[in-house]
Design a protein around this motif. Structure first.
Motif, PDB file in Angstrom:
ATOM      1  N   GLY A  70       0.761  -1.233   0.000  1.00  0.00           N
ATOM      2  CA  GLY A  70       0.000   0.000   0.000  1.00  0.00           C
ATOM      3  C   GLY A  70       0.796   1.289   0.000  1.00  0.00           C
ATOM      4  O   GLY A  70       0.216   2.367   0.116  1.00  0.00           O
ATOM      5  N   LEU A  71       2.114   1.197  -0.122  1.00  0.00           N
ATOM      6  CA  LEU A  71       2.922   2.419  -0.163  1.00  0.00           C
ATOM      7  C   LEU A  71       2.718   3.147  -1.488  1.00  0.00           C
ATOM      8  O   LEU A  71       2.533   2.514  -2.527  1.00  0.00           O
ATOM      9  N   PRO A  72       2.802   4.466  -1.479  1.00  0.00           N
ATOM     10  CA  PRO A  72       2.807   5.202  -2.743  1.00  0.00           C
ATOM     11  C   PRO A  72       4.034   4.803  -3.564  1.00  0.00           C
ATOM     12  O   PRO A  72       5.067   4.421  -2.996  1.00  0.00           O
ATOM     13  N   LEU A  73       3.925   4.918  -4.867  1.00  0.00           N
ATOM     14  CA  LEU A  73       4.994   4.476  -5.759  1.00  0.00           C
ATOM     15  C   LEU A  73       6.327   5.166  -5.457  1.00  0.00           C
ATOM     16  O   LEU A  73       7.367   4.521  -5.474  1.00  0.00           O
ATOM     17  N   ARG A  74       6.312   6.436  -5.126  1.00  0.00           N
ATOM     18  CA  ARG A  74       7.576   7.137  -4.824  1.00  0.00           C
ATOM     19  C   ARG A  74       8.272   6.488  -3.619  1.00  0.00           C
ATOM     20  O   ARG A  74       9.485   6.399  -3.581  1.00  0.00           O
ATOM     21  N   ASP A  75       7.502   6.012  -2.651  1.00  0.00           N
ATOM     22  CA  ASP A  75       8.088   5.350  -1.480  1.00  0.00           C
ATOM     23  C   ASP A  75       8.594   3.953  -1.828  1.00  0.00           C
ATOM     24  O   ASP A  75       9.614   3.507  -1.303  1.00  0.00           O
ATOM     25  N   VAL A  76       7.883   3.275  -2.697  1.00  0.00           N
ATOM     26  CA  VAL A  76       8.325   1.954  -3.164  1.00  0.00           C
ATOM     27  C   VAL A  76       9.683   2.091  -3.847  1.00  0.00           C
ATOM     28  O   VAL A  76      10.612   1.326  -3.576  1.00  0.00           O
ATOM     29  N   TRP A  77       9.808   3.073  -4.731  1.00  0.00           N
ATOM     30  CA  TRP A  77      11.075   3.263  -5.449  1.00  0.00           C
ATOM     31  C   TRP A  77      12.194   3.680  -4.492  1.00  0.00           C
ATOM     32  O   TRP A  77      13.320   3.222  -4.621  1.00  0.00           O
ATOM     33  N   PHE A  78      11.879   4.545  -3.564  1.00  0.00           N
ATOM     34  CA  PHE A  78      12.884   4.960  -2.590  1.00  0.00           C
ATOM     35  C   PHE A  78      13.379   3.744  -1.803  1.00  0.00           C
ATOM     36  O   PHE A  78      14.581   3.529  -1.647  1.00  0.00           O
ATOM     37  N   PHE A  79      12.443   2.948  -1.338  1.00  0.00           N
ATOM     38  CA  PHE A  79      12.794   1.752  -0.575  1.00  0.00           C
ATOM     39  C   PHE A  79      13.642   0.808  -1.427  1.00  0.00           C
ATOM     40  O   PHE A  79      14.639   0.249  -0.952  1.00  0.00           O
ATOM     41  N   SER A  80      13.279   0.648  -2.691  1.00  0.00           N
ATOM     42  CA  SER A  80      14.025  -0.240  -3.593  1.00  0.00           C
ATOM     43  C   SER A  80      15.455   0.230  -3.778  1.00  0.00           C
ATOM     44  O   SER A  80      16.394  -0.574  -3.776  1.00  0.00           O
ATOM     45  N   VAL A  81      15.638   1.530  -3.961  1.00  0.00           N
ATOM     46  CA  VAL A  81      16.985   2.081  -4.111  1.00  0.00           C
ATOM     47  C   VAL A  81      17.791   1.840  -2.833  1.00  0.00           C
ATOM     48  O   VAL A  81      18.942   1.391  -2.876  1.00  0.00           O
ATOM     49  N   MET A  82      17.188   2.132  -1.689  1.00  0.00           N
ATOM     50  CA  MET A  82      17.902   1.968  -0.417  1.00  0.00           C
ATOM     51  C   MET A  82      18.275   0.505  -0.177  1.00  0.00           C
ATOM     52  O   MET A  82      19.389   0.210   0.281  1.00  0.00           O
ATOM     53  N   GLN A  83      17.371  -0.413  -0.494  1.00  0.00           N
ATOM     54  CA  GLN A  83      17.666  -1.836  -0.303  1.00  0.00           C
ATOM     55  C   GLN A  83      18.836  -2.276  -1.173  1.00  0.00           C
ATOM     56  O   GLN A  83      19.678  -3.046  -0.733  1.00  0.00           O
ATOM     57  N   ARG A  84      18.896  -1.804  -2.406  1.00  0.00           N
ATOM     58  CA  ARG A  84      19.995  -2.173  -3.292  1.00  0.00           C
ATOM     59  C   ARG A  84      21.320  -1.606  -2.805  1.00  0.00           C
ATOM     60  O   ARG A  84      22.363  -2.230  -2.971  1.00  0.00           O
ATOM     61  N   ARG A  85      21.291  -0.438  -2.199  1.00  0.00           N
ATOM     62  CA  ARG A  85      22.518   0.150  -1.653  1.00  0.00           C
ATOM     63  C   ARG A  85      23.062  -0.694  -0.507  1.00  0.00           C
ATOM     64  O   ARG A  85      24.260  -0.656  -0.229  1.00  0.00           O
ATOM     65  N   LEU A  86      22.205  -1.419   0.183  1.00  0.00           N
ATOM     66  CA  LEU A  86      22.616  -2.189   1.349  1.00  0.00           C
ATOM     67  C   LEU A  86      23.023  -3.633   1.030  1.00  0.00           C
ATOM     68  O   LEU A  86      23.369  -4.379   1.937  1.00  0.00           O
ATOM     69  N   LEU A  87      22.967  -4.012  -0.234  1.00  0.00           N
ATOM     70  CA  LEU A  87      23.296  -5.392  -0.592  1.00  0.00           C
ATOM     71  C   LEU A  87      24.747  -5.721  -0.258  1.00  0.00           C
ATOM     72  O   LEU A  87      25.636  -4.879  -0.373  1.00  0.00           O
ATOM     73  N   GLU A  88      24.960  -6.955   0.129  1.00  0.00           N
ATOM     74  CA  GLU A  88      26.306  -7.459   0.394  1.00  0.00           C
ATOM     75  C   GLU A  88      27.062  -7.594  -0.936  1.00  0.00           C
ATOM     76  O   GLU A  88      26.458  -7.609  -2.004  1.00  0.00           O
ATOM     77  N   ASP A  89      28.377  -7.736  -0.857  1.00  0.00           N
ATOM     78  CA  ASP A  89      29.213  -7.804  -2.056  1.00  0.00           C
ATOM     79  C   ASP A  89      28.806  -8.925  -3.011  1.00  0.00           C
ATOM     80  O   ASP A  89      28.744  -8.710  -4.220  1.00  0.00           O
ATOM     81  N   ASP A  90      28.545 -10.122  -2.495  1.00  0.00           N
ATOM     82  CA  ASP A  90      28.165 -11.229  -3.380  1.00  0.00           C
ATOM     83  C   ASP A  90      26.839 -10.946  -4.078  1.00  0.00           C
ATOM     84  O   ASP A  90      26.675 -11.275  -5.257  1.00  0.00           O
ATOM     85  N   ASP A  91      25.899 -10.324  -3.381  1.00  0.00           N
ATOM     86  CA  ASP A  91      24.627  -9.987  -4.011  1.00  0.00           C
ATOM     87  C   ASP A  91      24.824  -8.920  -5.081  1.00  0.00           C
ATOM     88  O   ASP A  91      24.190  -8.949  -6.131  1.00  0.00           O
ATOM     89  N   ARG A  92      25.721  -7.988  -4.840  1.00  0.00           N
ATOM     90  CA  ARG A  92      26.044  -6.978  -5.855  1.00  0.00           C
ATOM     91  C   ARG A  92      26.659  -7.641  -7.088  1.00  0.00           C
ATOM     92  O   ARG A  92      26.374  -7.263  -8.215  1.00  0.00           O
ATOM     93  N   ARG A  93      27.523  -8.633  -6.853  1.00  0.00           N
ATOM     94  CA  ARG A  93      28.116  -9.365  -7.978  1.00  0.00           C
ATOM     95  C   ARG A  93      27.031 -10.044  -8.810  1.00  0.00           C
ATOM     96  O   ARG A  93      27.078 -10.032 -10.033  1.00  0.00           O
ATOM     97  N   VAL A  94      26.067 -10.645  -8.128  1.00  0.00           N
ATOM     98  CA  VAL A  94      24.963 -11.302  -8.836  1.00  0.00           C
ATOM     99  C   VAL A  94      24.246 -10.290  -9.717  1.00  0.00           C
ATOM    100  O   VAL A  94      23.994 -10.540 -10.899  1.00  0.00           O
ATOM    101  N   PHE A  95      23.913  -9.133  -9.165  1.00  0.00           N
ATOM    102  CA  PHE A  95      23.212  -8.105  -9.938  1.00  0.00           C
ATOM    103  C   PHE A  95      24.068  -7.620 -11.104  1.00  0.00           C
ATOM    104  O   PHE A  95      23.573  -7.420 -12.209  1.00  0.00           O
ATOM    105  N   ARG A  96      25.359  -7.419 -10.855  1.00  0.00           N
ATOM    106  CA  ARG A  96      26.249  -6.963 -11.917  1.00  0.00           C
ATOM    107  C   ARG A  96      26.299  -7.989 -13.052  1.00  0.00           C
ATOM    108  O   ARG A  96      26.170  -7.633 -14.233  1.00  0.00           O
ATOM    109  N   LEU A  97      26.456  -9.259 -12.710  1.00  0.00           N
ATOM    110  CA  LEU A  97      26.494 -10.309 -13.731  1.00  0.00           C
ATOM    111  C   LEU A  97      25.167 -10.412 -14.479  1.00  0.00           C
ATOM    112  O   LEU A  97      25.149 -10.580 -15.699  1.00  0.00           O
ATOM    113  N   ALA A  98      24.079 -10.312 -13.747  1.00  0.00           N
ATOM    114  CA  ALA A  98      22.761 -10.393 -14.385  1.00  0.00           C
ATOM    115  C   ALA A  98      22.569  -9.250 -15.373  1.00  0.00           C
ATOM    116  O   ALA A  98      22.093  -9.464 -16.496  1.00  0.00           O
ATOM    117  N   HIS A  99      22.951  -8.053 -14.979  1.00  0.00           N
ATOM    118  CA  HIS A  99      22.777  -6.905 -15.877  1.00  0.00           C
ATOM    119  C   HIS A  99      23.708  -6.992 -17.080  1.00  0.00           C
ATOM    120  O   HIS A  99      23.316  -6.617 -18.183  1.00  0.00           O
TER     121      HIS A  99
END
Length: 180
Positions: A70-99
């Motif tokens: 039920g969050l407004p979309l701007r809050d969903v996106w903010f939360f998504s950005v913040m969560q990605r900033r907090l990812l551990e190194d291995d999770d960042r590697r996964v995202f980098r490889l996927a992209h």
């Protein structure tokens, strides 16, 4: 042993890319024999699918599951950005490889296709939600492109922005969208 192989594979794929990484490199990094590696993963392609595709989907779904309903979309996106900033190194590697795979920089065959199909589903859901909230289709497309860039920047770079700066940027975008 399976987790040790996955960790080793993630490092080798990240360092060398899908095509330059060899099963021998991965087995050596995992300190296991080739038969052991093949026992757990029948091929380099299957290993990549689990290490990158499976992990990418799992991490993405964990991030989505943590967003309150039920969050407004701007809050969903903010939360998504913040969560990605907090990812551990291995999770960042996964995202980098996927992209890399989705951009065609490291064509991993079926794994690349699976990643692109998953992302297409996610983007379609985002597009639907934005189109419901933003009247101007051109502005909706702009919001989607900017949000994708913000998510990638949170993962791949250190943009040096404070949490408040990101919040303010999203507020500016969404306030402008409301006036469009």
């Amino acid at each position: 042993m399976k987790e040790k192989i996955k960790t080793a594979a993630l490092s080798v794929f990240d360092e060398k890319g899908f095509h330059q990484a060899s099963i021998r490199d991965i087995a050596a990094r995992a300190e296991c024999s080739l038969p052991t590696l093949y026992y757990h993963y029948g091929s380099k392609e299957l290993l990549y699918e689990e290490v990158v595709c499976g992990s990418y989907r799992q991490i993405s779904e964990q991030i989505s599951d943590q967003i309150p309903e039920g969050l407004p979309l701007r809050d969903v996106w903010f939360f998504s950005v913040m969560q990605r900033r907090l990812l551990e190194d291995d999770d960042r590697r996964v995202f980098r490889l996927a992209h890399k795979a989705m951009l065609g920089l490291d064509n991993a065959g079926a794994a690349s296709e699976k990643l692109m199909a998953y992302e297409a589903e996610r983007r379609a859901a985002d597009k639907k939600r934005v189109m419901e909230e933003v009247a101007d289709p051109a502005f909706a497309r702009l919001l989607l492109r900017v949000s994708e860039q913000m998510l990638l920047s949170a993962l791949l770079e250190d943009d040096g922005l404070a949490q408040e700066d990101i919040r303010r940027e999203l507020d500016i975008l969404f306030d402008a969208a409301g006036k469009a």
